[in-house]
Every structure is written in structure tokens, then in C-alpha cells.
Design a protein around this motif. Structure first.
Motif: not given
Length: 219
Positions: A80-84, A194-201, A208-219
Motif C-alpha cells: 500500500y505504501l511507496v518510497q520513490k 533509503v539506501l537502495s535509492i542511492f546504492l547498488r549491489q 536496482k540495476p547499477v545503471t538505474a537512475a536514483h529516481a527509478e523506483t522498484g527493482a
């Protein structure tokens, strides 16, 4: 690597680590408890006896309780809730996915989907329900193990009369034990979100994919 093991490696690794750490917890907890007993001149317990003690039950279920509350709450809240920008969130404008529509059921869909009605209504929420039911069982296990441990401590320290599980539920000791675990679990999930917005594995579905923009939401 055998095919079965390769296909189930993640589960095997997680459950294997669980068994190892639970065994180590029992050994170190047994040693700690016997040290406490010796301070009061009480006889030490054997390892087997310790496994049935309130000290061990309280420690195990107190942690399971917080873990399954966190996971059940997380699964339910993310519906029900999201985090951009977070890999742990669905896209902002997404409700049910097309595949969640029971009219799109196939012969390979789980039987509650094909049957419909109440089985489908339960199945649509079965993951969060199962996790929260395990939380409820662990909560009861923590309460029952905790009251045994509490009564043993009180008897050793002051010879106080034992209390019931219902009375222990009303003590600050019980809720202190719960809250110190609950807060840490939700902090950990919040930090991951929160960290998954800016950091990658790379290669992880939790990122998210390493090349994904920070604003992209979802894996």
C-alpha cells in the motif's frame, strides 16, 4: 553442484546459517546461564536441560517475534505504501499488478486462484498472514518462556512468589525485551529502503540495476 542444490542454494544457505547460529546460541546461552546460577549457589544445568529452560526459550522466541513482525509488516505495508527511488518499493502509480487479477489465471496457477471465492481471498493475502501468524506464535513463545525465566530469577534473587503469564504480560520487563528488538528490526528495514535509492549491489534482486537512475523506483 547437483541441480537440486543449485536451484535451492539460497534457502539451503539461509537455513544452514540459522541452524549453526541457533546451535551456537544454545551453547553460549547455556554457559552464560550456568554462570548466573553459580552466582546464587544453584546447581548448573546440562545442555539438554538448558534447551527446555525459560532462559533459552525466551531468548529464541524474543528474536523470532521481532523478525516475523518486521517481515509481515514489511510485506503488508509495501502493498500500500511507496518510497520513490527505492528498490524495495513498487512504482508510485502501481496498485495490483496485471498478474494479480484472478481472471488471468492459467492451468498452472495455484488452486485457490482457480477455485475463487474465500480460498482466493485468503490466498491473495496469504504471505503476510502466514508471517504475522508466525509472529503471533513467537510472541506467545516469548511470553511463556519469559515468565518461566522471570520467575526463576525472582526466586533466586529474592525468593518472590511466581507470577502468571498474564501478569508477566503487564510488566515493563516483558515489553522492554520486545521493544528493544522491534525498533531495531524496523530501523534496519527503513535503512535498506533509503539506501537502495542511492546504492547498488550488482546481481542482487534487492537492488536496482547499477545503471538505474536514483529516481527509478522498484527493482
Amino acid at each position: 553442484m547437483p541441480r537440486w542444490l543449485r536451484e535451492n542454494a539460497l534457502t539451503v544457505a539461509m537455513l544452514g546459517a540459522f541452524v549453526v547460529f541457533l546451535l551456537l546460541q544454545s551453547v553460549f546461552g547455556w554457559q552464560t546461564h550456568n554462570e548466573e546460577l553459580s552466582q546464587y549457589g544453584a546447581a548448573p544445568l546440562s545442555w539438554w536441560a538448558y534447551l527446555g529452560s525459560g532462559h533459552f526459550a525466551e531468548a529464541v522466541f524474543e528474536n523470532w517475534e521481532s523478525e516475523f513482525l518486521q517481515m509481515g509488516g514489511y510485506v503488508l505495508l509495501t502493498a500500500y505504501l511507496v518510497q520513490k527511488g527505492s528498490a524495495e518499493s513498487k512504482p508510485e502509480d502501481q496498485g495490483d499488478r496485471p498478474e494479480d487479477d484472478p481472471r488471468r489465471a492459467t492451468p498452472d496457477s495455484p488452486w485457490p486462484v482457480r477455485v475463487g471465492g474465500l480460498p482466493l481471498a485468503v490466498y491473495r493475502n496469504s504471505l503476510s498472514l502466514a508471517l504475522l501468524l508466525i509472529f503471533a506464535g513467537s510472541f506467545v513463545g516469548h511470553l511463556l518462556g519469559g515468565v518461566v525465566e522471570y520467575n526463576e530469577e525472582q526466586a533466586l534473587q529474592s525468593g518472590a512468589a511466581p507470577i502468571s503469564a498474564w501478569q508477566f504480560l503487564g510488566t515493563s520487563d516483558f515489553w522492554f525485551q520486545s521493544m528493544q528488538n522491534w525498533q531495531s528490526e524496523f530501523l534496519a528495514v527503513g535503512v535498506l529502503i533509503v539506501l537502495s535509492i542511492f546504492l547498488r549491489q550488482h546481481a542482487s534482486p534487492e537492488s536496482k540495476p547499477v545503471t538505474a537512475a536514483h529516481a527509478e523506483t522498484g527493482a
